[in-house]
Write a protein that holds these residues in place. Sequence first.
Motif, mmCIF file in Angstrom:
data_model
loop_
_atom_site.group_PDB
_atom_site.id
_atom_site.type_symbol
_atom_site.label_atom_id
_atom_site.label_comp_id
_atom_site.label_asym_id
_atom_site.label_seq_id
_atom_site.Cartn_x
_atom_site.Cartn_y
_atom_site.Cartn_z
ATOM 1 N N HIS A 77 -31.136 -138.178 87.960
ATOM 2 C CA HIS A 77 -30.317 -138.028 86.955
ATOM 3 C C HIS A 77 -30.753 -137.411 85.984
ATOM 4 O O HIS A 77 -29.886 -138.003 85.224
ATOM 5 N N GLU A 174 -26.573 -131.434 92.022
ATOM 6 C CA GLU A 174 -24.674 -132.021 92.110
ATOM 7 C C GLU A 174 -23.548 -131.208 93.156
ATOM 8 O O GLU A 174 -23.098 -130.321 92.751
ATOM 9 N N LEU A 177 -20.298 -128.799 91.135
ATOM 10 C CA LEU A 177 -20.632 -128.234 90.149
ATOM 11 C C LEU A 177 -19.963 -126.415 90.584
ATOM 12 O O LEU A 177 -20.191 -126.273 89.297
ATOM 13 N N HIS A 203 -21.274 -134.881 92.743
ATOM 14 C CA HIS A 203 -20.586 -135.008 91.332
ATOM 15 C C HIS A 203 -19.537 -135.587 91.663
ATOM 16 O O HIS A 203 -18.154 -134.963 92.164
ATOM 17 N N HIS A 230 -23.474 -140.256 90.384
ATOM 18 C CA HIS A 230 -23.003 -140.718 88.952
ATOM 19 C C HIS A 230 -21.534 -140.931 89.575
ATOM 20 O O HIS A 230 -20.276 -141.225 88.862
ATOM 21 N N ASP A 286 -28.210 -138.867 83.365
ATOM 22 C CA ASP A 286 -27.753 -137.499 83.821
ATOM 23 C C ASP A 286 -27.774 -137.128 82.524
ATOM 24 O O ASP A 286 -27.118 -136.612 81.675
HETATM 25 ZN ZN LIG Z 1 -22.012 -135.278 87.290
#
Ligand SMILES: [Zn+2]
Length: 399
Positions: A77, A174, A177, A203, A230, A286
Amino acid sequence: MAHDAPQATGPGKLVIRNIGLLLSGALERPILDADTIVAENGRISAIGRRKDVDTEGATTVVDAHGTTVAPGLIDSHVHPVAGDWTPRQNQIGWIDSFLHGGVTTMISAGEVHMPGRPRDVVGLKAMAIFAQRSFWTLRPGGVKVHAGAPVIECEMVEDDFRELAAAGVKLLGEVGLGGVKDGPTARKMVGWARKYGIQSTIHTGGPSIPGSGLIDKDVVLEADTDVVGHINGGHTALPDDQIRCICEGCKRGLELVHNGNERSALFTLRTAREMGDLNRIILGTDSPAGSGVQPLGILRMISLLSSLGEVPAEIAFCFATGNTARLRALDCGLIEVGRAADFVIMDQAQHSPGRNILESVQLGDLPGIGMTIIDGIVRTQRSRNTPPAGKVPEIVSAH
Ligand SMILES: [Zn+2]
């Protein structure tokens, strides 16, 4: 197809000998009984005891001097933009810096920090194709950056996904987003993506920056992306009961990131372990993000999960290598004949407690990296970012 052609590596034969500990990246057998790896033309061709493998005609010989060899780490990520620059924290050379943290492959979760990022359908498709091309052509430090991950918008139709796939795009950024934040629309578009061979992620959790929104368990489960991006939040995690629902409600990848909630990462790890689903755990940073850019982020996640999550270090390394490779259909991440010859060579950090590298990681320390290799080519020697290793490998001959 031309746009799939890997960077030329040239013919060569690499031998790594005197390996003290060989981590395979595979959960079912995380430690291999071998002291030598041979790689020809960028691919692993033999693994075994030195007397049993053909080391003749090597163009490069690395003496590991008893150190540990593992598959190069995979960051599942990242948010690249262009070249080795990120506007997010105004850094240049961040990808090369990650290489010094053992990361040899990165997967984009969307090039969302591109200044002036287009949100119209033609523009977002063009940007994704540009990112896919440019990172395939330019590998900073040799790192393989799988980029070109469009962030879906409500106006997209099935034909857009077909067109993206035909142009070489293999990932979605993601979900959540962009404008698509509801389950039914996300599910429909993720289905189109999957139909054309494009992987997807989402996300999960609260908004990361002003303007982004909450994605809760119902949206995550309905969208049914290949990876639950995540699951420990980016940054704000869902409550534990929702994380448990996601773990139990699907069989998709469970991504734990450095720039998330560490307690929630440990909760997810324990839940997956109870379910016998450790093969679903994959790691990312991330980053670049509001929390910064962490060259040692993947190593820090391995150490965190091993020390506080009570997972043997050799298993924690699988989360960042073989698990990700299998879930993401990559040709690296495992010490296996035919796989890409991407390695990180490391040792217990100087003055770290524990009898060996695995114990020191389980005690929460980071290892010291002595060398990275991508496609059978030595890319870095002693890391400028990790603590110094006790022992370091050495190039003993190169032609
Ligand atoms: Zn995210």
